[in-house]
Design a protein around this motif. Structure first.
Motif, PDB file in Angstrom:
ATOM      1  N   UNK A   1     -22.207  15.674  43.046  1.00  0.00           N
ATOM      2  CA  UNK A   1     -21.833  16.186  42.106  1.00  0.00           C
ATOM      3  C   UNK A   1     -22.090  17.178  41.135  1.00  0.00           C
ATOM      4  N   UNK A   2     -23.387  18.267  41.274  1.00  0.00           N
ATOM      5  CA  UNK A   2     -23.546  18.833  41.123  1.00  0.00           C
ATOM      6  C   UNK A   2     -24.739  19.372  40.792  1.00  0.00           C
ATOM      7  N   UNK A   3     -25.459  18.471  40.265  1.00  0.00           N
ATOM      8  CA  UNK A   3     -26.481  18.241  39.213  1.00  0.00           C
ATOM      9  C   UNK A   3     -28.059  17.582  40.759  1.00  0.00           C
ATOM     10  N   UNK A   4     -29.015  19.301  40.125  1.00  0.00           N
ATOM     11  CA  UNK A   4     -30.638  18.313  40.885  1.00  0.00           C
ATOM     12  C   UNK A   4     -31.000  18.191  39.945  1.00  0.00           C
ATOM     13  N   UNK A   5     -31.223  17.984  38.985  1.00  0.00           N
ATOM     14  CA  UNK A   5     -31.494  17.191  38.497  1.00  0.00           C
ATOM     15  C   UNK A   5     -31.456  15.704  37.015  1.00  0.00           C
ATOM     16  N   UNK A   6     -32.106  14.719  36.528  1.00  0.00           N
ATOM     17  CA  UNK A   6     -31.550  14.045  35.965  1.00  0.00           C
ATOM     18  C   UNK A   6     -31.268  14.836  34.716  1.00  0.00           C
ATOM     19  N   UNK A   7     -29.987  13.989  34.142  1.00  0.00           N
ATOM     20  CA  UNK A   7     -29.757  14.379  33.069  1.00  0.00           C
ATOM     21  C   UNK A   7     -30.988  14.233  31.717  1.00  0.00           C
ATOM     22  N   UNK A   8     -31.252  14.823  30.673  1.00  0.00           N
ATOM     23  CA  UNK A   8     -32.635  14.825  29.784  1.00  0.00           C
ATOM     24  C   UNK A   8     -32.094  13.293  28.755  1.00  0.00           C
ATOM     25  N   UNK A   9     -30.906  14.274  28.180  1.00  0.00           N
ATOM     26  CA  UNK A   9     -29.755  13.233  27.046  1.00  0.00           C
ATOM     27  C   UNK A   9     -28.697  12.311  27.028  1.00  0.00           C
ATOM     28  N   UNK A  10     -28.450  11.657  26.507  1.00  0.00           N
ATOM     29  CA  UNK A  10     -27.485  10.210  27.243  1.00  0.00           C
ATOM     30  C   UNK A  10     -25.993  11.429  26.696  1.00  0.00           C
ATOM     31  N   UNK A  11     -26.019  12.859  26.094  1.00  0.00           N
ATOM     32  CA  UNK A  11     -24.613  13.289  26.312  1.00  0.00           C
ATOM     33  C   UNK A  11     -25.036  14.107  27.702  1.00  0.00           C
TER      34      UNK A  11
ATOM     35  N   UNK B   1     -30.769   2.561  13.230  1.00  0.00           N
ATOM     36  CA  UNK B   1     -30.364   1.413  14.543  1.00  0.00           C
ATOM     37  C   UNK B   1     -29.248   1.258  14.857  1.00  0.00           C
ATOM     38  N   UNK B   2     -28.302   1.654  13.809  1.00  0.00           N
ATOM     39  CA  UNK B   2     -26.387   1.849  13.964  1.00  0.00           C
ATOM     40  C   UNK B   2     -26.244   2.805  14.485  1.00  0.00           C
ATOM     41  N   UNK B   3     -26.929   4.280  14.712  1.00  0.00           N
ATOM     42  CA  UNK B   3     -26.996   5.431  15.633  1.00  0.00           C
ATOM     43  C   UNK B   3     -27.180   4.850  16.716  1.00  0.00           C
ATOM     44  N   UNK B   4     -28.061   4.550  16.812  1.00  0.00           N
ATOM     45  CA  UNK B   4     -28.710   4.191  18.592  1.00  0.00           C
ATOM     46  C   UNK B   4     -27.738   2.978  19.010  1.00  0.00           C
ATOM     47  N   UNK B   5     -27.491   2.127  18.555  1.00  0.00           N
ATOM     48  CA  UNK B   5     -26.242   1.665  19.047  1.00  0.00           C
ATOM     49  C   UNK B   5     -25.216   2.123  19.280  1.00  0.00           C
ATOM     50  N   UNK B   6     -24.445   2.864  18.688  1.00  0.00           N
ATOM     51  CA  UNK B   6     -23.277   3.664  18.442  1.00  0.00           C
ATOM     52  C   UNK B   6     -24.143   4.175  19.590  1.00  0.00           C
ATOM     53  N   UNK B   7     -24.882   4.998  19.714  1.00  0.00           N
ATOM     54  CA  UNK B   7     -25.000   5.809  21.011  1.00  0.00           C
ATOM     55  C   UNK B   7     -24.644   4.650  22.192  1.00  0.00           C
ATOM     56  N   UNK B   8     -25.075   4.244  22.817  1.00  0.00           N
ATOM     57  CA  UNK B   8     -25.387   2.852  23.881  1.00  0.00           C
ATOM     58  C   UNK B   8     -22.848   2.726  23.491  1.00  0.00           C
ATOM     59  N   UNK B   9     -22.316   2.660  22.686  1.00  0.00           N
ATOM     60  CA  UNK B   9     -21.262   2.388  22.366  1.00  0.00           C
ATOM     61  C   UNK B   9     -20.925   3.349  23.617  1.00  0.00           C
ATOM     62  N   UNK B  10     -21.017   4.515  23.286  1.00  0.00           N
ATOM     63  CA  UNK B  10     -20.304   6.097  23.945  1.00  0.00           C
ATOM     64  C   UNK B  10     -20.557   6.286  25.069  1.00  0.00           C
ATOM     65  N   UNK B  11     -22.055   5.753  25.330  1.00  0.00           N
ATOM     66  CA  UNK B  11     -21.631   5.453  26.493  1.00  0.00           C
ATOM     67  C   UNK B  11     -20.882   5.012  27.788  1.00  0.00           C
TER      68      UNK B  11
END
Length: 422
Positions: free
Chosen positions: A160-170, A223-233
């Motif tokens: 996929x063009x990556x040689x290292x792991x992602x460091x953020x959820x984005x 916490x709401x923001x955290x769960x919303x991040x997982x929803x966006x993922x």
């Protein structure tokens, strides 16, 4: 919790003689003491190592016999609580770190301070020892530790063009989309589970509760923001669709080890199985990195693991034998052997020998434990918080309830568990 299992029925079901549990009088004058150990490790991959170690212990300690019983992890908590309440528990129990303080509070466990079970305490990771304490006393000897990490298939990410792991959820979302497009595999599998959601909470600077402040934080803005991040993922292209079946965990594992998904969040307890998978016949293909960071810029993962604890209802002879056994099983030398054979992480500094550190995956997890892992708060009820959070989290991720409402419902249930929290 289920509490309707009679202790006698439980003992019969496990094939134990009643004299083998709770300090029964099985010792003739000068004869051996037989103690019972309930082990909750993986019966297929880990139990054979422990059974072999028991034989070594008995050879070195001819006056102590150990009856080994493998108890499924997902049944052990309820079974032990039922048996302990009826004076029929095993002399030694492999207790998940979240159970130890709770059982100590219930007076099911005997303190181990000053006994052979906790020899050379300076060799034990201080935070792991802290997790085995309740009100200043230590009720468990740490035998293995763990945390969560991002595990990734290097070959698929390279395609996929990556040689290292992602460091953020984005970054993870970007990588997942590229993997799906260029490597023809799912990029990431999100597990709908409250324990696996903790990295999202920690990444936003919060937890289910603030134990020090005695405050419920599961429905906080963070916490709401955290769960919303997982929803966006979950909603991102390349991320596997949500699996809420009873076999979701096994499905995730099967997909990862066969190369059908490139990234998962997982712990070291699965290393042995992962390295058996077709995608990791070359063990170097497995990448292990810290979980992605949240908007705070910090990554965070829970510190888990297991302690060996001694049943307070056993008589003096059985407690003393149990203490000796626990001390031997959790010694640096024994832990090093366990680590090499089972792929688990030791809790003693001396167990991280050059050979152990060279084993695949160990050094990476050791670094993650040091850098981003967070010990559990000294709160006996902490492990009880996962159930209601998990139920509501699944509904939120399925789109059945709004994030705030689902977390508010969780907070309401917490008021019954931690009654003095605000």
């Amino acid at each position: 919790m289920r509490r309707g299992i009679a202790a006698t029925a439980l003992v019969a079901a496990l094939g134990l003689a009643t004299t083998a549990c709770g300090g029964g009088s099985d010792k003739a004058d000068g004869g051996p003491v037989t103690i019972t150990w309930w082990d909750t490790s993986n019966a297929t991959n880990e139990a054979p190592t422990y059974e072999a170690l028991i034989a070594d212990f008995e050879k070195a300690n001819p006056k102590i016999k150990v009856k080994y019983v493998s108890v499924p992890f997902d049944q052990a908590q309820n079974k032990f609580q039922t048996a302990a309440g009826s004076k029929g528990a095993p002399d030694v129990i492999r207790a998940e770190v979240g159970w130890t303080a709770s059982w100590a509070k219930s007076q099911f466990l005997a303190p181990l301070d000053g006994t052979p079970a906790l020899a050379d305490q300076d060799d034990i990771n201080p935070s792991l020892l802290k997790q085995a304490q309740y009100e200043g006393k230590t009720y468990g000897a740490p035998i293995v530790t763990d945390t969560l990490a991002l595990m990734w298939n290097k070959e698929l990410l390279k395609k996929a063009g990556f040689d290292k792991a992602p460091a953020t959820w984005d970054e993870l979302k970007t990588v997942a989309k590229a993997v799906k497009t260029k490597a023809e595999a799912d990029g990431f599998w999100l597990r709908a589970d409250s324990y696996y959601e903790l990295p999202f909470l920690f990444g936003e600077g919060t937890d289910m509760v603030d134990a020090a402040a005695k405050k419920i934080t599961i429905n906080s803005p963070e916490a709401v923001k955290a769960v919303d991040v997982s929803k966006s993922v979950l909603a991102s292209p390349g991320v596997h669709e949500l699996d809420v079946t009873a076999d979701a965990y096994a499905h995730m594992q099967d997909a990862f080890v066969s190369g059908k998904v490139a990234m998962i969040i997982q712990g070291p307890w699965e290393l042995t199985n992962i390295y058996k998978g077709s995608a990791f016949t070359d063990k170097a293909n497995l990448g292990i990195s810290a979980v992605p960071a949240g908007s705070t810029g910090r990554a965070g993962a829970p510190t888990g693991g297991h302690n060996l604890a001694v049943y307070a209802g056993s008589d003096k002879a059985h407690q003393e034998a149990a203490q000796k056994f626990v001390g031997w099983m959790t010694s640096g030398a024994t832990q090093a052997e366990i680590a090499l054979k089972n792929g688990t992480l030791p809790t003693r500094t001396s167990a991280y020998t050059a050979e152990v550190k060279a084993a695949p995956g160990v050094a990476e997890f050791q670094d993650i434990l040091a850098d981003v892992a967070r010990p559990r708060p000294e709160l006996p009820e902490y492990s009880s918080l996962f159930a209601d959070f998990g139920t509501n989290l699944t509904s939120i991720l399925q789109g059945k309830v709004a994030t705030q409402k689902g977390l508010d419902q969780t907070a309401e249930s917490y008021k019954k568990l931690v009654k003095d929290f605000q």
